[in-house]
Design a protein around this motif. Structure first.
Motif, PDB file in Angstrom:
ATOM      1  N   ASN A 119       0.858  -1.186   0.000  1.00 14.08           N
ATOM      2  CA  ASN A 119       0.000   0.000   0.000  1.00 14.08           C
ATOM      3  C   ASN A 119       0.896   1.237   0.000  1.00 14.08           C
ATOM      4  OD1 ASN A 119      -2.409   1.441  -0.024  1.00 14.08           O
ATOM      5  ND2 ASN A 119      -2.549   1.510   2.204  1.00 14.08           N
ATOM      6  N   PRO A 120       1.403   1.614  -1.178  1.00 17.59           N
ATOM      7  CA  PRO A 120       2.271   2.789  -1.272  1.00 17.59           C
ATOM      8  C   PRO A 120       1.408   4.039  -1.415  1.00 17.59           C
ATOM      9  CG  PRO A 120       2.115   1.738  -3.415  1.00 17.59           C
ATOM     10  CD  PRO A 120       1.217   0.962  -2.483  1.00 17.59           C
ATOM     11  N   VAL A 121       1.326   4.853  -0.375  1.00 11.51           N
ATOM     12  CA  VAL A 121       0.423   5.999  -0.436  1.00 11.51           C
ATOM     13  C   VAL A 121       1.221   7.290  -0.646  1.00 11.51           C
ATOM     14  CG1 VAL A 121      -1.460   7.229   0.697  1.00 11.51           C
ATOM     15  CG2 VAL A 121      -1.229   4.765   1.011  1.00 11.51           C
ATOM     16  N   GLY A 122       1.994   7.712   0.361  1.00  8.72           N
ATOM     17  CA  GLY A 122       2.796   8.910   0.194  1.00  8.72           C
ATOM     18  C   GLY A 122       3.894   8.705  -0.845  1.00  8.72           C
ATOM     19  N   MET A 123       4.053   9.676  -1.739  1.00  8.50           N
ATOM     20  CA  MET A 123       5.146   9.658  -2.721  1.00  8.50           C
ATOM     21  C   MET A 123       5.744  11.057  -2.810  1.00  8.50           C
ATOM     22  SD  MET A 123       3.807   7.352  -5.959  1.00  8.50           S
ATOM     23  CE  MET A 123       2.501   8.503  -6.430  1.00  8.50           C
ATOM     24  N   ASP A 124       7.061  11.110  -3.003  1.00  8.03           N
ATOM     25  CA  ASP A 124       7.725  12.405  -3.161  1.00  8.03           C
ATOM     26  C   ASP A 124       9.111  12.169  -3.749  1.00  8.03           C
ATOM     27  OD1 ASP A 124       8.040  15.134  -3.096  1.00  8.03           O
ATOM     28  OD2 ASP A 124       8.075  15.319  -0.913  1.00  8.03           O
ATOM     29  N   LEU A 139      12.436   8.685  -6.786  1.00  2.26           N
ATOM     30  CA  LEU A 139      11.106   8.657  -6.189  1.00  2.26           C
ATOM     31  C   LEU A 139      11.169   7.833  -4.901  1.00  2.26           C
ATOM     32  CD1 LEU A 139       7.811   8.077  -8.162  1.00  2.26           C
ATOM     33  CD2 LEU A 139       8.143   7.049  -5.926  1.00  2.26           C
ATOM     34  N   TRP A 140      10.512   8.350  -3.847  1.00  5.99           N
ATOM     35  CA  TRP A 140      10.413   7.639  -2.574  1.00  5.99           C
ATOM     36  C   TRP A 140       8.938   7.452  -2.232  1.00  5.99           C
ATOM     37  CZ3 TRP A 140      14.517   6.218   0.831  1.00  5.99           C
ATOM     38  CH2 TRP A 140      15.799   6.532   0.344  1.00  5.99           C
ATOM     39  N   THR A 141       8.655   6.395  -1.494  1.00  6.45           N
ATOM     40  CA  THR A 141       7.277   6.151  -1.066  1.00  6.45           C
ATOM     41  C   THR A 141       7.246   5.591   0.351  1.00  6.45           C
ATOM     42  OG1 THR A 141       5.174   5.077  -1.659  1.00  6.45           O
ATOM     43  CG2 THR A 141       7.163   3.793  -2.001  1.00  6.45           C
ATOM     44  N   ALA A 142       6.165   5.907   1.063  1.00  7.84           N
ATOM     45  CA  ALA A 142       5.890   5.325   2.378  1.00  7.84           C
ATOM     46  C   ALA A 142       4.893   4.196   2.167  1.00  7.84           C
ATOM     47  CB  ALA A 142       5.320   6.372   3.325  1.00  7.84           C
ATOM     48  N   VAL A 143       5.230   3.007   2.660  1.00  9.40           N
ATOM     49  CA  VAL A 143       4.432   1.812   2.381  1.00  9.40           C
ATOM     50  C   VAL A 143       3.864   1.237   3.676  1.00  9.40           C
ATOM     51  CG1 VAL A 143       4.465  -0.524   1.429  1.00  9.40           C
ATOM     52  CG2 VAL A 143       5.763   1.304   0.305  1.00  9.40           C
ATOM     53  N   ASN A 144       2.565   1.000   3.640  1.00 11.97           N
ATOM     54  CA  ASN A 144       1.806   0.392   4.730  1.00 11.97           C
ATOM     55  C   ASN A 144       1.820  -1.127   4.502  1.00 11.97           C
ATOM     56  OD1 ASN A 144      -1.749   0.407   5.497  1.00 11.97           O
ATOM     57  ND2 ASN A 144      -0.048  -0.012   6.850  1.00 11.97           N
ATOM     58  N   GLU A 145       2.534  -1.850   5.369  1.00 15.55           N
ATOM     59  CA  GLU A 145       2.753  -3.284   5.149  1.00 15.55           C
ATOM     60  C   GLU A 145       1.624  -4.161   5.717  1.00 15.55           C
ATOM     61  OE1 GLU A 145       3.954  -5.979   4.113  1.00 15.55           O
ATOM     62  OE2 GLU A 145       5.686  -5.482   2.901  1.00 15.55           O
TER      63      GLU A 145
END
Length: 446
Positions: free
Chosen positions: A265-270, A278-284
């Motif tokens: 679940n990659p939601v935040g991207m920047d 590109l980086w992403t915050a992933v909800n595992e």
């Protein structure tokens, strides 16, 4: 709109879309010993699956008492920027400095959940009978840290999240597709018709209905995050087509390809400042125990595979998918930074201004919405990861806290999620459960 054919499978994706050098790098990370995962910040030890019982512990949102705010470190001030929203989940700053707020939430799809929502039986306030499905505009023209203009910018949406201004268009990512509208800088309302340029698979497990947008620096590509439709593929992988991915498209919706796969679940991207990474915050994933699986912040390599659902945090095979895709397990890329298990790390913004002290400049702020599958609360805060030369360069630390009111009674004041950096250097945090936006600024003279 007819889309170009996608790679037929994850295996084909990796073979067709990855260059040899990236494949070698991915394999090198996948060869990390299973009992010690090397992250950029520090090695972490992962327990065996089911080493602890899977626990359901949902928070009860009680709202913010008058005069109470979240807590920030010494040298910073936090104030209420705006309130009285209906699930303000995501934020976007337009080129002229307006703040757009996407208001949307999970809606029930089964009879049981519809009854629970109608009766207000979800104490975490994630599940509601309806979703606001709108975008609100805020404008702080006099630059005093408080918006004096508030307008309904766009309505008639379907669980919107990601927003983007690119050229003469405003883009919004609904749960079922990307729509663009004619846009002129400074306008406070969109009334014209939209054009759906990309269909997306709708809905998803828990809050995996969210779709985010990010443009490349030159505006030639748009990246679309699409979370999985399940926890760990339990409904069959046929139901996961084009999901658990970051997709890449042209601004008109054509040319779709899977940019990276296996991201649950990659939601935040920047973009990391000063780089093209590109980086992403992933909800595992859930239900493997208290300490599994860590959510993470990671750079996203074109053509890479990050494990879901077959493996996690490198080549740790998920016992629920054991033996199904051994080659993909071997190819799983180890994420860069572990953010803690069950934190629901969703928001992401790199600090690209000068208002904060030097240690925060170019670093990453992550909004952690908070746990439900852990015996002790985790998340419910904004954390910071320092960066240097485009890479993580220190330990994750708490930045905005104080959302938990009383863990013994499962009470929280709110739940942070979306984050953005304002043109004046302040950090803006969306608290979707508290229906409030919080503004964090550096104290003058600190």
């Amino acid at each position: 709109m007819k889309l170009l054919p996608l790679c037929a499978s994850f295996v084909a994706l990796l073979a067709a879309c990855s260059g040899p050098s990236k494949e070698e790098k991915a394999q090198a990370q996948a060869d990390t010993p299973a009992d010690t995962v090397a992250t950029t910040t520090a090695p972490i030890q992962l327990p065996e699956p089911y080493a602890s019982k899977s626990v359901t512990k949902r928070s009860k949102v009680i709202g913010w008492p008058a005069g109470r705010t979240p807590t920030v470190p010494a040298g910073f001030t936090i104030t209420k920027y705006a309130d009285s929203f209906d699930s303000p989940r995501w934020l976007y700053v337009t080129p002229n400095g307006d703040v757009l707020v996407a208001e949307a939430n999970t809606v029930p799809t089964t009879v049981k959940k519809k009854v629970a929502a109608a009766l207000g039986l979800d104490p975490s306030k994630s599940l509601k009978p309806t979703s606001a499905n709108r975008i609100t505009l805020l404008r702080d023209a006099d630059k005093d840290g408080k918006p004096e203009v508030r307008e309904t910018f766009l309505t008639g949406l379907n669980q919107p999240l990601g927003m983007l201004v690119l050229g003469n268009y405003f883009y919004v990512a609904n749960t079922d597709g990307v729509v663009r509208y004619a846009y002129q800088p400074g306008q406070t309302k969109i009334t014209g018709p939209g054009q759906k340029i990309l269909d997306l698979p709708a809905g998803g497990y828990n809050n995996h209905w969210t779709r985010n947008l990010l443009a490349s620096a030159d505006g030639s590509k748009i990246y679309v995050s699409v979370g999985s439709g399940s926890n760990v593929g339990e409904h069959g992988m046929e139901n996961e087509k084009r999901r658990a991915n970051v997709l890449e498209i042209n601004p008109d919706g054509s040319g779709e390809r899977i940019y990276a796969a296996g991201l649950r679940n990659p939601v935040g991207m920047d973009w990391a400042p000063g780089t093209t990474t590109l980086w992403t915050a992933v909800n595992e994933r859930d239900e493997l125990g208290d300490e599994l699986v860590p959510d993470y912040l990671t750079s996203v390599r074109p053509g890479a595979f990050y494990g879901w659902p077959y493996a996690y945090f490198g080549n740790h095979e998920d016992p629920r998918r054991k033996g199904e895709q051994p080659e993909l397990v071997k190819k799983t890329v180890v994420p860069d930074v572990a953010l803690g298990p069950h934190t629901a790390s969703l928001g992401l913004a790199f600090y690209d201004q000068q208002g904060f002290p030097a240690k925060y400049q170019n670093g990453a702020f992550i909004g952690q919405h908070g746990s439900w599958n852990r015996s002790s609360f985790s998340g419910y805060k904004v954390v910071f990861v320092p960066f240097r030369n485009g890479r993580p360069a220190g330990q994750m630390e708490d930045f905005v806290t104080g959302f938990v009111a009383n863990e013994a009674d499962k009470e929280v004041y709110g739940r942070p999620v979306g984050i953005t950096v304002l043109p004046d250097g302040a950090l803006l945090v969306a608290d979707d459960a508290g229906n409030t936006l919080w503004r964090v600024s550096a104290t003058k003279g600190s």
